[in-house]
Design an enzyme around this catalytic site. Structure first.
Site, short mmCIF file in Angstrom:
data_model
loop_
_atom_site.label_atom_id
_atom_site.label_comp_id
_atom_site.label_asym_id
_atom_site.label_seq_id
_atom_site.Cartn_x
_atom_site.Cartn_y
_atom_site.Cartn_z
N HIS A 144 39.01 0.70 35.53
CA HIS A 144 38.67 0.62 34.11
C HIS A 144 37.17 0.77 33.95
O HIS A 144 36.40 0.13 34.65
CB HIS A 144 39.10 -0.74 33.53
N ASP A 173 45.74 -9.11 21.76
CA ASP A 173 44.42 -8.47 21.87
C ASP A 173 44.23 -7.41 20.79
O ASP A 173 43.15 -7.30 20.22
CB ASP A 173 44.23 -7.84 23.25
N ARG A 214 37.79 -8.83 15.35
CA ARG A 214 36.41 -8.97 15.87
C ARG A 214 35.54 -7.83 15.38
O ARG A 214 34.36 -8.02 15.07
CB ARG A 214 36.44 -9.00 17.41
N SER A 272 39.65 -9.52 26.68
CA SER A 272 40.29 -8.38 26.01
C SER A 272 40.62 -7.28 27.03
O SER A 272 41.75 -6.79 27.12
CB SER A 272 39.33 -7.86 24.93
N LYS A 292 44.74 -6.47 29.01
CA LYS A 292 45.47 -5.19 29.03
C LYS A 292 45.71 -4.74 30.47
O LYS A 292 46.79 -4.25 30.80
CB LYS A 292 44.67 -4.14 28.25
N1 URA Z 1 36.88 -2.91 25.18
C1 URA Z 1 37.95 -3.71 25.02
O1 URA Z 1 39.06 -3.36 25.41
N2 URA Z 1 37.76 -4.91 24.44
C2 URA Z 1 36.56 -5.34 24.01
O2 URA Z 1 36.47 -6.44 23.51
C3 URA Z 1 35.46 -4.48 24.17
C4 URA Z 1 35.65 -3.27 24.75
#
Ligand code: URA
Length: 424
Positions: free
Chosen positions: A83, A162, A169, A184, A188
């Site tokens: 990621h 999320d 947010r 967050s 995932k």
């Molecule tokens: N990418 C994400 O998946 N979440 C965040 O909070 C910031 C960047």
């Protein structure tokens, strides 16, 4: 014990740590609509101001994973994921996924679309005629078994808490909180079912985290959550003050990735692809040299199979923006700077990116960096090529580039591309 949103908000507002029960309750109740958006906004702001410790953040992540489904990837080779926190010209997933698969791992890459100045992997791949981002879980598993690599859209059922919280947010000034960002991202990735993960945490003007100390803090938080969840995990801290490679956009980045897979491509893209591949393979326990596999052409073969498996034609010509505009060097000298953020915003304004998530993107739009910092340039030499289908976008792109590059006398001393590695 019964909880109320107000009690949880007050606890965090007053600087206390939330108990496991409070975290589990508030995340679940928010997902189900029992805690209102205005209450979660207040809690997100309290977390933004007062933080969460490692154990609290890990519990918050666990609660977000549990808000939805978790993929069980039934494949017969070690599954390892990557990621990136996002950058300008960051096409690394494209050469990396087939390379690591060609080395013997399974690489499930559930990716997103771009928003703002950073591009999205799915937008890039969708510039390949016929390529399809949406796959069922059965298709993902079958492709992982058959090809070894899959890059596709994340399903709606993964970490729904999320998705809801991130949208909130975004409009309440609470994105830039390390525990909230880290939970967050990791919710995932954990829900995707990988058992090993390498994070590419970008630092610099084109990145989410502009300074090294904050990026290190994020890398440490991400790795700590991964360790708490039993993942083999590490994070590379990498430079994002200059665009990665020479191509920034969608089709142009696919073309550059194919160059890398065919044994060419810019040195920085090759270096980062190999560094991330080596780290992923170490987690997967596979003792193969990725540079040798890249040179053998096996990674390109896997790429072609991966694209075909998702309906794409790897040999089809890629779209090219209909209108071109060249930016020339203003004087003789050395290119001393090329700012990633400026180039990212220019590409975005040319049509390569989107301002709202429902906006379309242009496959052929983008910026080609014809010179990179350290290169000698002559007055009038092309420095940047802007491409778009909408020529009206060019003045906005040129405005974004103003002050974003400079020609001078002395070659810059940049920081290394891979700045550090953070391990669990
Ligand atoms: N990418 C994400 O998946 N979440 C965040 O909070 C910031 C960047």
């Amino acid at each position: 014990m019964t909880h109320t949103a107000v009690d949880v908000i007050r606890a965090k507002r007053d600087g206390h740590r939330l108990s496991d029960a409070q975290v589990d309750w508030v995340v679940d109740a928010y997902t189900r609509g029992l805690v209102a958006d205005e209450q979660m906004s207040a809690l997100a702001m309290a977390i933004y101001l007062n933080g969460m410790d490692d154990a609290e953040t890990a519990r918050w992540t666990r609660a977000m994973v549990r808000s939805g489904e978790k993929l069980e990837l039934d494949v017969d080779r070690p599954a390892v994921d990557k990621h990136s926190t996002g950058g300008v010209g960051d096409k690394i997933t494209l050469p990396l996924a087939p390379l690591v698969a060609a080395c013997g791992a399974a690489v499930p890459q559930l990716s997103g679309r771009g928003l703002g100045h950073t591009g999205g992997t799915l937008d890039k791949l969708e510039s390949i005629p016929g390529w399809r981002a949406r796959l069922s879980v059965a298709e993902v598993t079958a492709q992982l078994r058959d090809v070894g690599a899959v890059v596709c859209a994340a399903t709606e059922g993964l970490a729904p808490a999320d998705r809801k919280l991130y949208a909130l947010r975004d409009v309440t000034g609470t994105v830039e909180s390390v525990p909230l960002i880290a939970s967050s991202i990791m919710s995932k990735k954990i829900a995707e079912g990988a058992d090993a993960l390498v994070l590419d945490v970008k630092v610099g003007s084109g990145a989410f985290m502009k300074d090294e100390a904050r990026a290190r803090e994020l890398a440490r938080a991400l790795v700590s959550i991964g360790v708490e969840h039993g993942l083999r995990v590490s994070a590379l801290l990498t430079d994002m003050s200059v665009p990665l490679g020479r191509a920034v956009g969608n089709a142009v980045e696919v073309a550059e990735s194919v160059d890398v897979l065919r044994g060419g491509g810019p040195a920085d893209v090759v270096e980062l692809t190999l560094a991330l591949a080596a780290e992923m393979l170490a987690h997967a326990g596979i003792g193969v040299d990725p540079a040798a596999v890249l040179a053998s052409g096996a990674a390109y073969e896997t790429w072609a199979r991966m694209i075909r498996a998702q309906g794409g034609d790897p040999d089809a010509p890629l779209p090219v923006g209909k209108h071109k505009h060249v930016v020339e060097a203003p004087e003789d000298g050395v290119l001393v700077s090329l700012d990633a953020y400026a180039v990212g915003v220019a590409a975005w304004r040319l049509g390569a990116g989107r301002a709202r998530k429902e906006d379309p993107v242009q496959a052929g739009a983008g910026v080609l960096c014809l010179a990179k910092p350290g290169d000698r340039v002559a007055k009038g030499q092309p420095l940047l090529e802007l491409r778009t289908d909408t020529p009206d976008a060019v003045p906005g792109a040129l405005a974004a580039l103003r002050g974003g590059y400079a020609v001078g006398d002395t070659a810059p001393v940049g920081r290394p591309l891979v700045i550090d590695t953070v391990r669990g």
